[in-house]
Design an enzyme around this catalytic site. Sequence first.
Site, PDB file in Angstrom:
ATOM      1  N   CYS A   2       0.838  -1.181   0.000  1.00  0.00           N
ATOM      2  CA  CYS A   2       0.000   0.000   0.000  1.00  0.00           C
ATOM      3  C   CYS A   2       0.882   1.243   0.000  1.00  0.00           C
ATOM      4  O   CYS A   2       1.911   1.293   0.659  1.00  0.00           O
ATOM      5  CB  CYS A   2      -0.949   0.081   1.186  1.00  0.00           C
ATOM      6  SG  CYS A   2      -2.076  -1.283   1.313  1.00  0.00           S
ATOM      7  N   ARG A  27       4.150  -0.086  -4.759  1.00  0.00           N
ATOM      8  CA  ARG A  27       3.878  -0.623  -3.426  1.00  0.00           C
ATOM      9  C   ARG A  27       2.578  -1.428  -3.371  1.00  0.00           C
ATOM     10  O   ARG A  27       2.310  -2.116  -2.385  1.00  0.00           O
ATOM     11  CB  ARG A  27       3.806   0.522  -2.412  1.00  0.00           C
ATOM     12  CG  ARG A  27       5.093   1.279  -2.254  1.00  0.00           C
ATOM     13  CD  ARG A  27       4.925   2.359  -1.208  1.00  0.00           C
ATOM     14  NE  ARG A  27       4.583   1.781   0.073  1.00  0.00           N
ATOM     15  CZ  ARG A  27       5.459   1.394   0.974  1.00  0.00           C
ATOM     16  NH1 ARG A  27       6.739   1.516   0.740  1.00  0.00           N
ATOM     17  NH2 ARG A  27       5.068   0.879   2.112  1.00  0.00           N
ATOM     18  N   TRP A  74      -2.606  -2.669  -1.758  1.00  0.00           N
ATOM     19  CA  TRP A  74      -2.209  -4.068  -1.934  1.00  0.00           C
ATOM     20  C   TRP A  74      -3.084  -4.818  -0.934  1.00  0.00           C
ATOM     21  O   TRP A  74      -2.858  -4.741   0.274  1.00  0.00           O
ATOM     22  CB  TRP A  74      -0.722  -4.229  -1.625  1.00  0.00           C
ATOM     23  CG  TRP A  74      -0.194  -5.605  -1.912  1.00  0.00           C
ATOM     24  CD1 TRP A  74       0.236  -6.079  -3.114  1.00  0.00           C
ATOM     25  CD2 TRP A  74      -0.012  -6.678  -0.969  1.00  0.00           C
ATOM     26  NE1 TRP A  74       0.668  -7.379  -2.980  1.00  0.00           N
ATOM     27  CE2 TRP A  74       0.532  -7.773  -1.676  1.00  0.00           C
ATOM     28  CE3 TRP A  74      -0.250  -6.822   0.398  1.00  0.00           C
ATOM     29  CZ2 TRP A  74       0.836  -8.989  -1.069  1.00  0.00           C
ATOM     30  CZ3 TRP A  74       0.054  -8.036   1.006  1.00  0.00           C
ATOM     31  CH2 TRP A  74       0.591  -9.100   0.270  1.00  0.00           C
ATOM     32  N   ASN A 100      -1.939   2.222   5.805  1.00  0.00           N
ATOM     33  CA  ASN A 100      -1.086   1.129   5.332  1.00  0.00           C
ATOM     34  C   ASN A 100      -0.717   0.296   6.549  1.00  0.00           C
ATOM     35  O   ASN A 100      -0.335   0.844   7.582  1.00  0.00           O
ATOM     36  CB  ASN A 100       0.181   1.709   4.675  1.00  0.00           C
ATOM     37  CG  ASN A 100       1.175   0.628   4.320  1.00  0.00           C
ATOM     38  OD1 ASN A 100       0.801  -0.515   4.071  1.00  0.00           O
ATOM     39  ND2 ASN A 100       2.451   0.985   4.291  1.00  0.00           N
ATOM     40  N   GLY A 101      -0.838  -1.019   6.435  1.00  0.00           N
ATOM     41  CA  GLY A 101      -0.496  -1.884   7.566  1.00  0.00           C
ATOM     42  C   GLY A 101      -1.633  -2.847   7.826  1.00  0.00           C
ATOM     43  O   GLY A 101      -2.505  -3.049   6.980  1.00  0.00           O
ATOM     44  N   GLU A 490      19.164 -16.546  -6.665  1.00  0.00           N
ATOM     45  CA  GLU A 490      18.703 -15.201  -6.994  1.00  0.00           C
ATOM     46  C   GLU A 490      18.203 -15.135  -8.443  1.00  0.00           C
ATOM     47  O   GLU A 490      17.185 -14.507  -8.724  1.00  0.00           O
ATOM     48  CB  GLU A 490      19.841 -14.196  -6.729  1.00  0.00           C
ATOM     49  CG  GLU A 490      19.569 -12.757  -7.131  1.00  0.00           C
ATOM     50  CD  GLU A 490      18.356 -12.117  -6.483  1.00  0.00           C
ATOM     51  OE1 GLU A 490      17.749 -12.712  -5.562  1.00  0.00           O
ATOM     52  OE2 GLU A 490      17.972 -11.011  -6.927  1.00  0.00           O
ATOM     53  N   LYS A 494      14.405 -14.060  -9.517  1.00  0.00           N
ATOM     54  CA  LYS A 494      14.121 -12.975 -10.479  1.00  0.00           C
ATOM     55  C   LYS A 494      13.190 -13.480 -11.577  1.00  0.00           C
ATOM     56  O   LYS A 494      12.233 -12.821 -11.938  1.00  0.00           O
ATOM     57  CB  LYS A 494      15.403 -12.516 -11.136  1.00  0.00           C
ATOM     58  CG  LYS A 494      16.237 -11.370 -10.708  1.00  0.00           C
ATOM     59  CD  LYS A 494      15.777 -10.154 -10.069  1.00  0.00           C
ATOM     60  CE  LYS A 494      15.019 -10.290  -8.797  1.00  0.00           C
ATOM     61  NZ  LYS A 494      15.623  -9.929  -7.578  1.00  0.00           N
ATOM     62  N   GLU A 497       9.504 -14.129 -10.316  1.00  0.00           N
ATOM     63  CA  GLU A 497       8.650 -13.016  -9.919  1.00  0.00           C
ATOM     64  C   GLU A 497       8.196 -12.162 -11.083  1.00  0.00           C
ATOM     65  O   GLU A 497       7.101 -11.618 -11.037  1.00  0.00           O
ATOM     66  CB  GLU A 497       9.271 -12.181  -8.790  1.00  0.00           C
ATOM     67  CG  GLU A 497      10.571 -11.534  -9.101  1.00  0.00           C
ATOM     68  CD  GLU A 497      11.153 -10.802  -7.904  1.00  0.00           C
ATOM     69  OE1 GLU A 497      10.408 -10.317  -7.058  1.00  0.00           O
ATOM     70  OE2 GLU A 497      12.395 -10.704  -7.832  1.00  0.00           O
ATOM     71  N   HIS A 513      20.226 -36.215  -6.303  1.00  0.00           N
ATOM     72  CA  HIS A 513      19.585 -36.789  -5.116  1.00  0.00           C
ATOM     73  C   HIS A 513      18.061 -36.635  -5.164  1.00  0.00           C
ATOM     74  O   HIS A 513      17.401 -36.684  -4.138  1.00  0.00           O
ATOM     75  CB  HIS A 513      20.166 -36.162  -3.844  1.00  0.00           C
ATOM     76  CG  HIS A 513      21.630 -36.455  -3.685  1.00  0.00           C
ATOM     77  ND1 HIS A 513      22.100 -37.685  -3.310  1.00  0.00           N
ATOM     78  CD2 HIS A 513      22.717 -35.688  -3.903  1.00  0.00           C
ATOM     79  CE1 HIS A 513      23.423 -37.663  -3.283  1.00  0.00           C
ATOM     80  NE2 HIS A 513      23.825 -36.457  -3.647  1.00  0.00           N
ATOM     81  N   LYS A 610       6.489  -3.710  -3.541  1.00  0.00           N
ATOM     82  CA  LYS A 610       7.904  -3.429  -3.320  1.00  0.00           C
ATOM     83  C   LYS A 610       8.328  -3.605  -1.879  1.00  0.00           C
ATOM     84  O   LYS A 610       9.376  -4.151  -1.591  1.00  0.00           O
ATOM     85  CB  LYS A 610       8.205  -2.001  -3.794  1.00  0.00           C
ATOM     86  CG  LYS A 610       9.656  -1.592  -3.685  1.00  0.00           C
ATOM     87  CD  LYS A 610      10.507  -2.367  -4.658  1.00  0.00           C
ATOM     88  CE  LYS A 610      11.968  -2.064  -4.545  1.00  0.00           C
ATOM     89  NZ  LYS A 610      12.786  -3.096  -5.210  1.00  0.00           N
TER      90      LYS A 610
HETATM   91  C1  F6R Z   1      12.871  -9.676  -5.008  1.00  0.00           C
HETATM   92  C2  F6R Z   1      12.621  -8.707  -3.980  1.00  0.00           C
HETATM   93  C3  F6R Z   1      12.221  -9.195  -2.643  1.00  0.00           C
HETATM   94  C4  F6R Z   1      12.897  -8.345  -1.560  1.00  0.00           C
HETATM   95  C5  F6R Z   1      12.358  -8.734  -0.178  1.00  0.00           C
HETATM   96  C6  F6R Z   1      13.047  -7.962   0.929  1.00  0.00           C
HETATM   97  O1  F6R Z   1      13.251  -9.058  -6.200  1.00  0.00           O
HETATM   98  O2  F6R Z   1      12.720  -7.531  -4.193  1.00  0.00           O
HETATM   99  O3  F6R Z   1      12.505 -10.542  -2.481  1.00  0.00           O
HETATM  100  O4  F6R Z   1      14.283  -8.539  -1.623  1.00  0.00           O
HETATM  101  O5  F6R Z   1      10.986  -8.500  -0.130  1.00  0.00           O
HETATM  102  O6  F6R Z   1      12.864  -6.593   0.766  1.00  0.00           O
HETATM  103  P1  F6R Z   1      13.775  -5.562   1.540  1.00  0.00           P
HETATM  104  O7  F6R Z   1      15.164  -5.699   1.005  1.00  0.00           O
HETATM  105  O8  F6R Z   1      13.184  -4.221   1.254  1.00  0.00           O
HETATM  106  O9  F6R Z   1      13.717  -5.941   2.984  1.00  0.00           O
END
Ligand code: F6R
Length: 615
Positions: A2, A27, A74, A100-101, A490, A494, A497, A513, A610
Amino acid sequence: MCGIVGYIGTKKACPILIAGLTRLEYRGYDSAGISTIEKNGLSLMKDKGRVKNLNNLEGIDNLEGTIGIAHTRWATHGKPSKENSHPHQDNSKTFSVVHNGIIENYNELRSFLESNGYTFYSQTDTEVIPNLIHYYFEKDSQDKSIMRFLKAVQKACLDLKGSFAIEVISSLYPDNMIVVRKDSPLVIGTCEDEKYISSDIPAILSYTRDFYLLNDLEFVLLSRNEARFFDSNLNEIKKETTNIEWNASSAEKEGFEDFMLKEIYEQPTAIRETIGSRISPDLKCEIEELNVLDKAYLSSINMIYIVACGTAMHAGLVGKNSIEKLCKIPVEVDIASEFRYRSPIIDEKTLCIFISQSGETADTIAALKLAKSQGAKTIAISNVIGSSITREADFSIYTHAGPEIAVASTKAYTSQVILINILAIYFAEILGVCDSNLLKSLKQEILDLPKKVEETLKCDSQVKDFSKSIYQEKDIFFLGRGIDETVAKEGSLKLKEISYIHSESYASGELKHGPIALIENGITVISILTDPNLVEKSISNIQEVITRGAKTLVVTNQNLDYSMFDEVIKIPDTIPFVSPILSIIPLQLLAYHISKEKGLDVDKPRNLAKSVTVE
Ligand code: F6R
């Protein structure tokens, strides 16, 4: 999760609010709304869908008010719908609130309010807030001052359990707004006769660089030219502004099609900023913020935990390798949401490092609070100055990567990897436990990295072409050994997502395994090969999948017989401690191009947001 924007000033609020929401849309983006103070009371415009839909709402162009609040959602409680969109109002429509929350005790509060005659139109937890404010406001009918409004908001907030960042306006107080936060981000940007409120700094950077950063349960009474701060008992307190160095254009796309691509290309600059003066040209290493952590303290540590979520946790895995090898201290890496529930063994001989780009991730903050309460020293690594995590930790070091807007993290990851390596070098030098030639060559490699990242980015068109051959796949595997396994994780994240392709990452040697049962003719397997000591063994593992019909992409800095692979992306050579910074780049680009090829919204992938401020 949010996004909240607010404006109180001399200009029409509506366009400023919509522009702010558009910048904050990363967000959360399933519904949006605004409320302004108009001559005839509070306006309320909201609907499900993206922020741009607000422009189609009837009457939105007629809003004249110079004070307003806005929200992009969100969804947590209640599906995306007009009713569940924010702002929410009390039954008498005297108060408009965005939130937000999560209000954990909203059921209890809702029953209490219902027993006092209040009715509810939404399934949200938020709707209790304006009604609770109204309830307390009505109980205090003697007081005619602005304090009556403030007291009602304070009493309501003290009843709330959970996390919240809230903006409140009222038709009865046409020149004011009240904002407060607890465990959810909110900043106030200030100019002479205007105040801008936002969940994140980038959304309002084009208006001001001077920000008030709020602590939990500090209540702010805003008017056009004043911000008054009160503690949770409503004692007035003083606050200084913090000047934020990021420039506004760094929060714009600047000719790139998407923020993600821009941020991938910003990595050389971001890394230079992260290194800053921490490693000097004559190879001195200094982290000023940590200079009270002396040899006596560092020698007393018997365990380091690195705690984070998602991509930041993957940076932590790289950090584990460097700290263990250079400092000879055991390191465990934990997913923040698991850490606190597994009763970790923590005491004053434990050092806990928390990595968070946003500094607002609820699970990471909760883990930090736990570690602190059990006597550990805590270090936050974050990209956002003044973020919650940095205010909670004993020490904070910043990545200085600039604002990261795309939901998928790219430059924040590489900056975190650099910073944790610098931290490992810094500690190792204080401890005097590592070969100085190794440290010297690692420092030189770090200084050389921005140029090597620039070099690596040249693989973009090769990656784009390759993406065309695999974008319709349903499953993709990523393999790596040692430090390359962290990159496999990683790369796989990527891809998932932003392309919605199912992918798995495995340690190359683990495949046989069990998971090798999934390898069949034509399946794509992506391998990372950067550690010269592990190359031969890794190639044997790749042979195992080739034999079973897999199509192979290899990202490597090694000179190998490439003929056995379907595609090879050659990256510059560096030492394994920092090789993830180079080897992740083709994988970031691959995820990006596959997503584009599929016609998806790269910057705002479905179901994600985000900054994950709920546990
Ligand atoms: C993936 C991504 C998330 C964040 C995770 C932690 O691309 O962005 O996996 O890395 O939500 O977010 P932060 O770093 O803001 O605590």
